[in-house]
Design an enzyme around this catalytic site. Sequence first.
Site, PDB file in Angstrom:
ATOM      1  CB  VAL A  24      -0.900  -7.712  -2.479  1.00  0.00           C
ATOM      2  CG1 VAL A  24      -0.812  -8.870  -1.380  1.00  0.00           C
ATOM      3  CG2 VAL A  24       0.515  -6.897  -2.685  1.00  0.00           C
TER       4      VAL A  24
ATOM      5  CG  PHE B  33      -2.629   9.114   4.892  1.00  0.00           C
ATOM      6  CD1 PHE B  33      -1.993  10.239   4.697  1.00  0.00           C
ATOM      7  CD2 PHE B  33      -3.780   8.975   4.118  1.00  0.00           C
ATOM      8  CE1 PHE B  33      -2.636  11.649   4.364  1.00  0.00           C
ATOM      9  CE2 PHE B  33      -4.659  10.152   3.662  1.00  0.00           C
ATOM     10  CZ  PHE B  33      -3.665  11.268   3.783  1.00  0.00           C
ATOM     11  N   GLY B  34      -0.716   4.954   5.394  1.00  0.00           N
ATOM     12  CA  GLY B  34       0.188   4.188   6.323  1.00  0.00           C
ATOM     13  C   GLY B  34       1.449   3.761   5.420  1.00  0.00           C
TER      14      GLY B  34
ATOM     15  CG  ASP C 259      -8.534   3.459   6.914  1.00  0.00           C
ATOM     16  OD1 ASP C 259      -8.301   4.196   7.671  1.00  0.00           O
ATOM     17  OD2 ASP C 259      -9.336   4.136   5.879  1.00  0.00           O
TER      18      ASP C 259
ATOM     19  CB  ALA D 283      -4.833  10.870   7.599  1.00  0.00           C
ATOM     20  CD  GLN D 284      -2.428  12.702  12.418  1.00  0.00           C
ATOM     21  OE1 GLN D 284      -1.454  11.862  13.146  1.00  0.00           O
ATOM     22  NE2 GLN D 284      -1.875  13.520  11.503  1.00  0.00           N
TER      23      GLN D 284
ATOM     24  N   GLY E 254       0.933  -1.443  -0.088  1.00  0.00           N
ATOM     25  CA  GLY E 254       0.049  -0.052   0.216  1.00  0.00           C
ATOM     26  C   GLY E 254       0.939   1.269  -0.032  1.00  0.00           C
TER      27      GLY E 254
ATOM     28  CD  GLU F 162     -15.036  17.192   3.680  1.00  0.00           C
ATOM     29  OE1 GLU F 162     -14.299  17.592   4.445  1.00  0.00           O
ATOM     30  OE2 GLU F 162     -14.910  15.916   3.146  1.00  0.00           O
TER      31      GLU F 162
HETATM   32  C1  FAD Z   1     -13.296  10.511   0.505  1.00  0.00           C
HETATM   33  C2  FAD Z   1     -12.151  10.190   1.862  1.00  0.00           C
HETATM   34  C3  FAD Z   1     -12.291  11.455   2.712  1.00  0.00           C
HETATM   35  C4  FAD Z   1     -11.742  11.384   3.854  1.00  0.00           C
HETATM   36  N1  FAD Z   1     -11.223  12.266   4.678  1.00  0.00           N
HETATM   37  C5  FAD Z   1     -10.676  12.307   5.789  1.00  0.00           C
HETATM   38  C6  FAD Z   1     -10.277  13.601   6.602  1.00  0.00           C
HETATM   39  O1  FAD Z   1     -10.679  14.610   6.225  1.00  0.00           O
HETATM   40  N2  FAD Z   1      -9.457  13.444   7.567  1.00  0.00           N
HETATM   41  C7  FAD Z   1      -8.683  12.128   7.808  1.00  0.00           C
HETATM   42  O2  FAD Z   1      -7.976  11.997   8.724  1.00  0.00           O
HETATM   43  N3  FAD Z   1      -9.054  10.998   7.037  1.00  0.00           N
HETATM   44  C8  FAD Z   1      -9.835  10.969   6.091  1.00  0.00           C
HETATM   45  N4  FAD Z   1     -10.289  10.061   5.282  1.00  0.00           N
HETATM   46  C9  FAD Z   1      -9.610   8.724   5.731  1.00  0.00           C
HETATM   47  C10 FAD Z   1      -8.205   8.521   5.375  1.00  0.00           C
HETATM   48  O3  FAD Z   1      -7.984   8.855   4.271  1.00  0.00           O
HETATM   49  C11 FAD Z   1      -7.747   6.987   5.724  1.00  0.00           C
HETATM   50  O4  FAD Z   1      -8.067   6.879   7.210  1.00  0.00           O
HETATM   51  C12 FAD Z   1      -6.409   7.019   5.485  1.00  0.00           C
HETATM   52  O5  FAD Z   1      -6.204   6.975   3.869  1.00  0.00           O
HETATM   53  C13 FAD Z   1      -6.044   5.409   5.705  1.00  0.00           C
HETATM   54  O6  FAD Z   1      -4.836   5.156   5.318  1.00  0.00           O
HETATM   55  P1  FAD Z   1      -4.143   3.719   4.717  1.00  0.00           P
HETATM   56  O7  FAD Z   1      -2.787   4.087   4.574  1.00  0.00           O
HETATM   57  O8  FAD Z   1      -4.700   2.704   6.011  1.00  0.00           O
HETATM   58  O9  FAD Z   1      -5.219   3.222   3.693  1.00  0.00           O
HETATM   59  P2  FAD Z   1      -5.231   3.953   2.232  1.00  0.00           P
HETATM   60  O10 FAD Z   1      -4.723   5.538   2.291  1.00  0.00           O
HETATM   61  O11 FAD Z   1      -6.370   3.774   1.637  1.00  0.00           O
HETATM   62  O12 FAD Z   1      -4.017   3.372   1.432  1.00  0.00           O
HETATM   63  C14 FAD Z   1      -4.068   2.039   1.034  1.00  0.00           C
HETATM   64  C15 FAD Z   1      -3.128   1.830  -0.137  1.00  0.00           C
HETATM   65  O13 FAD Z   1      -3.174   0.168  -0.556  1.00  0.00           O
HETATM   66  C16 FAD Z   1      -3.160   0.048  -1.710  1.00  0.00           C
HETATM   67  N5  FAD Z   1      -3.790  -1.306  -1.949  1.00  0.00           N
HETATM   68  C17 FAD Z   1      -5.227  -1.560  -1.521  1.00  0.00           C
HETATM   69  N6  FAD Z   1      -5.303  -2.882  -1.863  1.00  0.00           N
HETATM   70  C18 FAD Z   1      -4.247  -3.489  -2.411  1.00  0.00           C
HETATM   71  C19 FAD Z   1      -3.546  -4.699  -2.806  1.00  0.00           C
HETATM   72  N7  FAD Z   1      -4.428  -5.667  -2.749  1.00  0.00           N
HETATM   73  N8  FAD Z   1      -2.785  -4.469  -3.637  1.00  0.00           N
HETATM   74  C20 FAD Z   1      -1.843  -3.535  -3.447  1.00  0.00           C
HETATM   75  N9  FAD Z   1      -2.131  -2.603  -3.075  1.00  0.00           N
HETATM   76  C21 FAD Z   1      -3.257  -2.275  -2.273  1.00  0.00           C
HETATM   77  C22 FAD Z   1      -3.952   1.024  -2.288  1.00  0.00           C
HETATM   78  O14 FAD Z   1      -3.863   1.524  -3.698  1.00  0.00           O
HETATM   79  C23 FAD Z   1      -3.416   2.331  -1.384  1.00  0.00           C
HETATM   80  O15 FAD Z   1      -2.295   2.775  -2.002  1.00  0.00           O
HETATM   81  C24 FAD Z   1     -11.083  10.015   4.087  1.00  0.00           C
HETATM   82  C25 FAD Z   1     -11.038   8.794   3.226  1.00  0.00           C
HETATM   83  C26 FAD Z   1     -12.032   8.924   2.125  1.00  0.00           C
HETATM   84  C27 FAD Z   1     -12.103   7.799   1.249  1.00  0.00           C
END
Ligand code: FAD
Length: 466
Positions: free
Chosen positions: A86, A21-22, A319, A330-331, A18, A181
């Site tokens: 993946v 953010f993480g 997430d 995100a945090q 991924g 929004e």
């Molecule tokens: C529309 C929207 C608005 C938001 N607004 C806010 C906000 O205002 N404030 C806030 O704090 N949070 C907000 N969030 C939540 C925040 O974006 C998420 O909590 C954050 O992105 C989680 O980070 P993550 O790294 O866990 O997952 P993500 O950022 O979702 O990243 C997941 C990654 O994994 C990759 N991936 C997934 N499955 C696979 C696979 N099988 N193989 C390879 N790669 C894969 C994806 O392509 C991506 O790169 C919002 C979310 C959305 C959808």
Amino acid sequence: MSHPGATASDRHKVVIIGSGFGGLNAAQKLKRADVDVKLIARTTHHLFQPLLYQVATGIISEGEIAPPTRLILRKQENAQVLLGDVTHIDLANKTVHSELLGHDYSTPYDDLIIAAGAGQSYFGNDHFAEFAPGMKSIDDALELRGRILGAFEQAERSSDPARRRKLLTFVVVGAGPTGVEMAGQIQELADQTLKGSFRLIDPSEAHVILLDAAPAVLPPMGEKLGLKAKARLEKMGVEVQLNAMVTDVDRNGITVKDSDGTIRRIESACKVWSAGVSASPLGRDLVEQSDTEIDRAGRVKVNPDLSIPGHPNVFVIGDMAYVEGVPGMAQGAIQGAKYVADILKNEAKAREHGTKPKPREPFSYFDKGSMATVSKYNAVAQIPLGSSKKLEFGGFFAWLAWLGLHLIYLVGFKTKVATLLSWAVTFLSRERGQLTITEQQAYARTRLEQLEDLAASVRETEKAAS
Ligand SMILES: Cc1cc2nc3c(=O)[nH]c(=O)nc-3n(C[C@H](O)[C@H](O)[C@H](O)COP(=O)(O)OP(=O)(O)OC[C@H]3O[C@@H](n4cnc5c(N)ncnc54)[C@H](O)[C@@H]3O)c2cc1C
């Protein structure tokens, strides 16, 4: 610093799944660690999801919130970016399997960080997606932009009043931050940006409905801020319908069941789904091979150090992880990434010096608060003050705080400057700089999905016949 005698091939291998953010933060925090980092993701970019709604409503371009991961990590020599979906994590053989355009790849790991995020959930009604796209990817946002603006275009060409009404009715399902929004921005687009640009329709006659099965707007932000956001939306002209459960979605509208059991229909050509999330199915893959458990949203129940039971070298963050008190924001992902990277850095140092690594402290989350914009110059914000007290405020200052914070967290200087310029265009005038739409954006994805389904059923039939 390199491990004595270590070559690129025998250096300790950290694989990250991924680039959100993480994943991205974990890779960056490992910059100075004596490890090889391979980041595998299914998109070539790092996506700043909180601003997706601005792409969907023509305020900013997709490039501004999705810089290429490869370029972000260009100068980080111990990191390699690999494009791939993946498909399987083999815990016994410590290997990640991925697929890219029909080719399969396997990547061995010593430590694995899984940050595959969450997708949209239609609560078991996946067929709704064709008629009510979610808001999780650039594809989703561009598809929605095409559908929103396309609806106004079709309304201008229609002389049938009922069809026109259907085309000018926009339904946003889910009154969380994204729904609020989106509804606010569709209303502003109609009332301000598109004003005077059509000859037969008045865009300000657009009817924007924000609908939720819950009794409140923005439930996680509490009653006071929810009521503030609701009042502001209603003042703008958005109709807020609460206690309204969607029971069906089709091309022409949605069917809703109210809390008193009444079933009713809303005719609407353009629907947006922002009602639920479901964690990456990779969690289920872990369950099948270990004592790992997932919750109802598919999130992995991790140990206090964010690893999974029986596999101290496999971490789940963001997430995809369930940690009591940590919201899917995100945090949560950024702090989880930093925490795991610190563990791995500490263990890399111990390997280098032949010592025992420091014991792992449990992960603890620092709540920095949450915000949502409602309209131009108006947002709501909640900031914890310690001992369970919270500062809650709404209006212009909350909006300024929202603006500043989002700028800070956007990745890359050029991205920040480009976004600031786009905001200046939108917020200081009624214009929007990204109103281009193409037919492919609006409909190609669902058509491709239909073709994939068709191909899969042909394969099944052939398999059954042979
Ligand atoms: C529309 C929207 C608005 C938001 N607004 C806010 C906000 O205002 N404030 C806030 O704090 N949070 C907000 N969030 C939540 C925040 O974006 C998420 O909590 C954050 O992105 C989680 O980070 P993550 O790294 O866990 O997952 P993500 O950022 O979702 O990243 C997941 C990654 O994994 C990759 N991936 C997934 N499955 C696979 C696979 N099988 N193989 C390879 N790669 C894969 C994806 O392509 C991506 O790169 C919002 C979310 C959305 C959808």
